[in-house]
Design a protein around this motif. Structure first.
Motif, PDB file in Angstrom:
ATOM      1  N   MET A   1     -50.026 -64.697-115.398  1.00 38.25           N
ATOM      2  CA  MET A   1     -50.857 -64.704-116.589  1.00 38.25           C
ATOM      3  C   MET A   1     -51.147 -63.255-116.992  1.00 38.25           C
ATOM      4  SD  MET A   1     -54.388 -66.733-117.130  1.00 38.25           S
ATOM      5  CE  MET A   1     -55.746 -65.609-117.172  1.00 38.25           C
ATOM      6  N   THR A   2     -50.886 -62.924-118.257  1.00 38.37           N
ATOM      7  CA  THR A   2     -51.143 -61.565-118.727  1.00 38.37           C
ATOM      8  C   THR A   2     -52.635 -61.387-118.995  1.00 38.37           C
ATOM      9  OG1 THR A   2     -50.744 -62.196-121.010  1.00 38.37           O
ATOM     10  CG2 THR A   2     -48.869 -61.355-119.773  1.00 38.37           C
ATOM     11  N   SER A   3     -53.061 -60.146-118.918  1.00 41.28           N
ATOM     12  CA  SER A   3     -54.479 -59.868-119.125  1.00 41.28           C
ATOM     13  C   SER A   3     -54.846 -60.008-120.603  1.00 41.28           C
ATOM     14  CB  SER A   3     -54.821 -58.472-118.619  1.00 41.28           C
ATOM     15  OG  SER A   3     -54.178 -57.513-119.415  1.00 41.28           O
ATOM     16  N   LEU A   4     -56.103 -60.220-120.871  1.00 38.55           N
ATOM     17  CA  LEU A   4     -56.593 -60.419-122.229  1.00 38.55           C
ATOM     18  C   LEU A   4     -56.301 -59.233-123.141  1.00 38.55           C
ATOM     19  CD1 LEU A   4     -58.104 -62.177-124.242  1.00 38.55           C
ATOM     20  CD2 LEU A   4     -60.225 -61.158-123.417  1.00 38.55           C
ATOM     21  N   PRO A   5     -56.527 -57.974-122.707  1.00 39.75           N
ATOM     22  CA  PRO A   5     -56.223 -56.854-123.612  1.00 39.75           C
ATOM     23  C   PRO A   5     -54.748 -56.787-124.010  1.00 39.75           C
ATOM     24  CG  PRO A   5     -57.635 -56.107-121.844  1.00 39.75           C
ATOM     25  CD  PRO A   5     -57.224 -57.510-121.511  1.00 39.75           C
ATOM     26  N   VAL A   6     -53.854 -57.141-123.094  1.00 42.74           N
ATOM     27  CA  VAL A   6     -52.424 -57.115-123.409  1.00 42.74           C
ATOM     28  C   VAL A   6     -52.090 -58.199-124.424  1.00 42.74           C
ATOM     29  CG1 VAL A   6     -50.104 -57.441-122.454  1.00 42.74           C
ATOM     30  CG2 VAL A   6     -51.790 -56.097-121.196  1.00 42.74           C
ATOM     31  N   ARG A   7     -52.656 -59.363-124.268  1.00 46.66           N
ATOM     32  CA  ARG A   7     -52.413 -60.453-125.217  1.00 46.66           C
ATOM     33  C   ARG A   7     -52.962 -60.092-126.601  1.00 46.66           C
ATOM     34  NH1 ARG A   7     -54.601 -64.806-121.395  1.00 46.66           N
ATOM     35  NH2 ARG A   7     -56.204 -64.873-123.000  1.00 46.66           N
ATOM     36  N   VAL A  38     -54.999 -49.306-141.424  1.00 49.33           N
ATOM     37  CA  VAL A  38     -55.551 -50.221-140.430  1.00 49.33           C
ATOM     38  C   VAL A  38     -55.689 -49.479-139.107  1.00 49.33           C
ATOM     39  CG1 VAL A  38     -55.211 -52.401-139.219  1.00 49.33           C
ATOM     40  CG2 VAL A  38     -54.385 -52.145-141.549  1.00 49.33           C
ATOM     41  N   ALA A  39     -56.871 -49.565-138.487  1.00 50.21           N
ATOM     42  CA  ALA A  39     -57.107 -48.955-137.180  1.00 50.21           C
ATOM     43  C   ALA A  39     -57.924 -49.907-136.332  1.00 50.21           C
ATOM     44  CB  ALA A  39     -57.836 -47.629-137.334  1.00 50.21           C
ATOM     45  N   TYR A  40     -57.569 -50.000-135.069  1.00 54.46           N
ATOM     46  CA  TYR A  40     -58.325 -50.831-134.146  1.00 54.46           C
ATOM     47  C   TYR A  40     -58.204 -50.256-132.750  1.00 54.46           C
ATOM     48  CZ  TYR A  40     -53.636 -52.863-133.893  1.00 54.46           C
ATOM     49  OH  TYR A  40     -52.289 -53.041-133.807  1.00 54.46           O
ATOM     50  N   GLY A  41     -59.155 -50.583-131.914  1.00 55.39           N
ATOM     51  CA  GLY A  41     -59.143 -50.094-130.546  1.00 55.39           C
ATOM     52  C   GLY A  41     -59.950 -50.994-129.634  1.00 55.39           C
ATOM     53  N   PHE A  42     -59.620 -50.918-128.362  1.00 55.61           N
ATOM     54  CA  PHE A  42     -60.302 -51.723-127.350  1.00 55.61           C
ATOM     55  C   PHE A  42     -60.532 -50.867-126.122  1.00 55.61           C
ATOM     56  CE2 PHE A  42     -57.899 -54.643-129.956  1.00 55.61           C
ATOM     57  CZ  PHE A  42     -58.851 -55.611-130.232  1.00 55.61           C
ATOM     58  N   GLY A  43     -61.530 -51.227-125.369  1.00 54.60           N
ATOM     59  CA  GLY A  43     -61.811 -50.505-124.142  1.00 54.60           C
ATOM     60  C   GLY A  43     -62.555 -51.385-123.167  1.00 54.60           C
ATOM     61  N   GLY A  44     -62.597 -50.942-121.952  1.00 50.73           N
ATOM     62  CA  GLY A  44     -63.315 -51.695-120.921  1.00 50.73           C
ATOM     63  C   GLY A  44     -63.406 -50.854-119.668  1.00 50.73           C
ATOM     64  N   GLY A  45     -64.233 -51.309-118.741  1.00 51.91           N
ATOM     65  CA  GLY A  45     -64.369 -50.569-117.504  1.00 51.91           C
ATOM     66  C   GLY A  45     -65.306 -51.253-116.536  1.00 51.91           C
ATOM     67  N   GLY A  46     -65.449 -50.630-115.384  1.00 54.98           N
ATOM     68  CA  GLY A  46     -66.327 -51.171-114.354  1.00 54.98           C
ATOM     69  C   GLY A  46     -65.550 -51.943-113.311  1.00 54.98           C
ATOM     70  N   PRO A  47     -66.222 -52.257-112.208  1.00 56.49           N
ATOM     71  CA  PRO A  47     -65.584 -53.082-111.176  1.00 56.49           C
ATOM     72  C   PRO A  47     -65.218 -54.457-111.739  1.00 56.49           C
ATOM     73  CG  PRO A  47     -67.652 -52.158-110.390  1.00 56.49           C
ATOM     74  CD  PRO A  47     -67.562 -51.865-111.848  1.00 56.49           C
ATOM     75  N   GLY A  51     -67.395 -55.869-114.790  1.00 59.21           N
ATOM     76  CA  GLY A  51     -66.744 -55.139-115.870  1.00 59.21           C
ATOM     77  C   GLY A  51     -67.298 -55.505-117.240  1.00 59.21           C
ATOM     78  N   GLY A  52     -67.010 -54.677-118.169  1.00 57.76           N
ATOM     79  CA  GLY A  52     -67.407 -54.913-119.549  1.00 57.76           C
ATOM     80  C   GLY A  52     -66.320 -54.411-120.471  1.00 57.76           C
ATOM     81  N   GLY A  53     -66.407 -54.785-121.684  1.00 59.02           N
ATOM     82  CA  GLY A  53     -65.388 -54.350-122.628  1.00 59.02           C
ATOM     83  C   GLY A  53     -65.835 -54.580-124.052  1.00 59.02           C
TER      84      GLY A  53
END
Length: 105
Positions: A1-7, A38-47, A51-53
């Motif tokens: 299963m691919t991760s949510l940010p990749v999808r 058009v511009a977009y971005g995503f981020g996340g971090g933490g254990p 984690g959060g994002g």
């Protein structure tokens, strides 16, 4: 299963071109194709467990391609042009003032 940010990134690759170049419209024999930045971005971090994002995006209409009896040409959006030009002129003025000040020393 691919991760949510990749999808999400895969989905937005396909979605981006559709947003940047809108649906073609014809009004009284003139064809319009809207164009946007058009511009977009995503981020996340933490254990993993704590984690959060987040993410966000923006779309700025920059103009439209217009096709009529005169041919195809780009018509800029004056509001978007001013939104880009005003900060650019301000930054250029500040940089020029610093250069002049440095050269006087």
């Amino acid at each position: 299963m691919t991760s949510l940010p990749v999808r999400i990134a895969d989905t937005l690759k396909q979605f981006g071109a559709h947003v940047a170049y809108g649906e073609e419209r014809e009004i009284e024999g003139t064809t319009f194709v809207p164009v946007a930045l058009v511009a977009y971005g995503f981020g996340g971090g933490g254990p993993e467990e704590q984690g959060g994002g987040g993410g966000g995006g923006s779309v700025v209409p920059v103009g439209a391609y217009v096709g009529d009896s005169l041919g195809v040409r780009f018509q800029p959006n004056p509001v978007a042009l001013a939104a880009v030009a005003i900060p650019l002129v301000w930054v250029s003025g500040k940089a020029l003032a610093r250069i002049v000040k440095a050269l006087k020393k």
